[in-house]
Design a protein around this motif. Structure first.
Motif, PDB file in Angstrom:
ATOM      1  N   GLU A  84       9.732   8.153  -6.253  1.00  0.00           N
ATOM      2  CA  GLU A  84      10.292   8.660  -4.718  1.00  0.00           C
ATOM      3  C   GLU A  84       9.854   7.408  -3.766  1.00  0.00           C
ATOM      4  OE1 GLU A  84       8.377  12.470  -2.637  1.00  0.00           O
ATOM      5  OE2 GLU A  84       8.535  13.395  -5.033  1.00  0.00           O
ATOM      6  N   LYS A  85      10.626   8.190  -2.668  1.00  0.00           N
ATOM      7  CA  LYS A  85      10.597   7.107  -1.569  1.00  0.00           C
ATOM      8  C   LYS A  85       9.100   6.774  -1.179  1.00  0.00           C
ATOM      9  CE  LYS A  85      15.792   6.341  -0.721  1.00  0.00           C
ATOM     10  NZ  LYS A  85      16.813   7.110   0.383  1.00  0.00           N
ATOM     11  N   PRO A  86       8.610   5.438  -0.933  1.00  0.00           N
ATOM     12  CA  PRO A  86       7.362   4.621   0.298  1.00  0.00           C
ATOM     13  C   PRO A  86       7.419   5.997   1.223  1.00  0.00           C
ATOM     14  CG  PRO A  86       8.088   3.261  -1.289  1.00  0.00           C
ATOM     15  CD  PRO A  86       9.262   4.482  -1.506  1.00  0.00           C
ATOM     16  N   ASP A  87       6.451   5.637   2.227  1.00  0.00           N
ATOM     17  CA  ASP A  87       6.978   6.689   3.599  1.00  0.00           C
ATOM     18  C   ASP A  87       6.737   5.220   4.055  1.00  0.00           C
ATOM     19  OD1 ASP A  87       5.271   8.414   2.657  1.00  0.00           O
ATOM     20  OD2 ASP A  87       3.323   7.776   3.282  1.00  0.00           O
ATOM     21  N   VAL A  88       7.431   5.476   5.192  1.00  0.00           N
ATOM     22  CA  VAL A  88       7.919   4.206   6.170  1.00  0.00           C
ATOM     23  C   VAL A  88       7.604   3.582   7.059  1.00  0.00           C
ATOM     24  CG1 VAL A  88       9.907   3.386   8.042  1.00  0.00           C
ATOM     25  CG2 VAL A  88      10.157   5.096   6.594  1.00  0.00           C
ATOM     26  N   VAL A  89       7.058   2.628   7.483  1.00  0.00           N
ATOM     27  CA  VAL A  89       6.673   0.811   7.278  1.00  0.00           C
ATOM     28  C   VAL A  89       6.648   0.558   8.584  1.00  0.00           C
ATOM     29  CG1 VAL A  89       4.586  -0.966   7.350  1.00  0.00           C
ATOM     30  CG2 VAL A  89       5.161   0.432   5.605  1.00  0.00           C
ATOM     31  N   LYS A  90       6.454   0.761  10.434  1.00  0.00           N
ATOM     32  CA  LYS A  90       7.930   0.091  11.036  1.00  0.00           C
ATOM     33  C   LYS A  90       7.348  -1.201  11.088  1.00  0.00           C
ATOM     34  CE  LYS A  90       7.870   4.787  13.504  1.00  0.00           C
ATOM     35  NZ  LYS A  90       7.568   5.432  14.342  1.00  0.00           N
TER      36      LYS A  90
ATOM     37  N   SER B 183      10.844  -1.491  -1.056  1.00  0.00           N
ATOM     38  CA  SER B 183       9.940  -0.299  -0.080  1.00  0.00           C
ATOM     39  C   SER B 183      11.052   0.393   1.190  1.00  0.00           C
ATOM     40  CB  SER B 183       9.594  -1.334   0.940  1.00  0.00           C
ATOM     41  OG  SER B 183       8.224  -2.403  -0.300  1.00  0.00           O
ATOM     42  N   VAL B 184      10.624   1.066   2.032  1.00  0.00           N
ATOM     43  CA  VAL B 184      11.516   1.792   3.306  1.00  0.00           C
ATOM     44  C   VAL B 184      10.652   0.965   4.515  1.00  0.00           C
ATOM     45  CG1 VAL B 184      12.325   3.281   4.293  1.00  0.00           C
ATOM     46  CG2 VAL B 184      11.982   3.256   2.051  1.00  0.00           C
TER      47      VAL B 184
ATOM     48  N   LYS C 267       0.470  -1.251   0.114  1.00  0.00           N
ATOM     49  CA  LYS C 267       0.098   0.503   0.405  1.00  0.00           C
ATOM     50  C   LYS C 267       0.515   1.250  -0.139  1.00  0.00           C
ATOM     51  CE  LYS C 267      -3.698   1.902   2.579  1.00  0.00           C
ATOM     52  NZ  LYS C 267      -4.288   2.160   3.948  1.00  0.00           N
ATOM     53  N   ALA C 268       1.907   1.445   0.841  1.00  0.00           N
ATOM     54  CA  ALA C 268       2.543   2.764   0.844  1.00  0.00           C
ATOM     55  C   ALA C 268       3.841   2.263  -0.484  1.00  0.00           C
ATOM     56  CB  ALA C 268       4.071   2.462   1.909  1.00  0.00           C
ATOM     57  N   LYS C 269       3.738   1.707  -1.045  1.00  0.00           N
ATOM     58  CA  LYS C 269       4.040   2.094  -3.105  1.00  0.00           C
ATOM     59  C   LYS C 269       3.499   1.857  -3.642  1.00  0.00           C
ATOM     60  CE  LYS C 269       7.044  -1.897  -3.333  1.00  0.00           C
ATOM     61  NZ  LYS C 269       7.884  -2.993  -4.279  1.00  0.00           N
TER      62      LYS C 269
END
Length: 156
Positions: A82-88, A103-104, A73-75
């Protein structure tokens, strides 16, 4: 046919045009990245080492599939180039699969989340390998009370 300039050491084609740089394509066990992404999960598992094959042969817990869904989903929501949001995550024992590339992930190390950008070379390893749980020690001078002789402090 190539020519090597003596003054600059630069390689050029015989007609004078500079040689184009070619980059090595990533391969995992002889299979290129595009083919890895198209492989079904059962065939992909056969490429991994024994420990990871054993682990992936067993059922995935709910947390693993949830994390993979969040990464997708973030990707998908990230703007182009651009880089996707960080998923913790706390799931340090998650095996990196080819569809996670780009992914990040924020991997928990016991104190904070370490951002890890997943690259093609990381396929088949664990997330924990990229987030150290300890700070390497730096040996300096011994402190007070470290040895019996360090208790003696001269008074001028």
């Amino acid at each position: 046919l190539f020519c090597l300039h003596e003054s600059t050491g630069e390689r050029t084609m015989a007609d004078g045009a500079p040689k184009k740089r070619t980059f090595r394509k990533f391969q995992y066990r002889g299979i290129e990245l595009e083919a890895l992404l198209d492989l079904p999960k059962t065939e992909l598992i056969t490429l991994f080492p024994a420990r990871i094959r054993r682990r992936l042969g067993r059922t995935h817990a709910r947390g693993y599939s949830t994390l993979i869904k969040k990464l997708r989903k973030a990707k998908k929501e990230a703007p182009m180039h651009e880089k996707p949001d960080v998923v913790k995550t706390h799931l340090r024992n998650l095996v990196i699969m080819p569809d996670m590339i780009g992914s990040v992930v924020g991997v928990y190390n016991g104190k904070s989340y370490v951002s890890v950008e997943i690259k093609a070379e990381m396929v088949g390893t664990y997330l924990a390998e990229y987030s150290m749980t300890y700070k390497p020690i730096k040996h300096g001078r011994p402190g007070i009370g470290a040895t019996a002789s360090s208790k003696f402090v001269p008074l001028k």
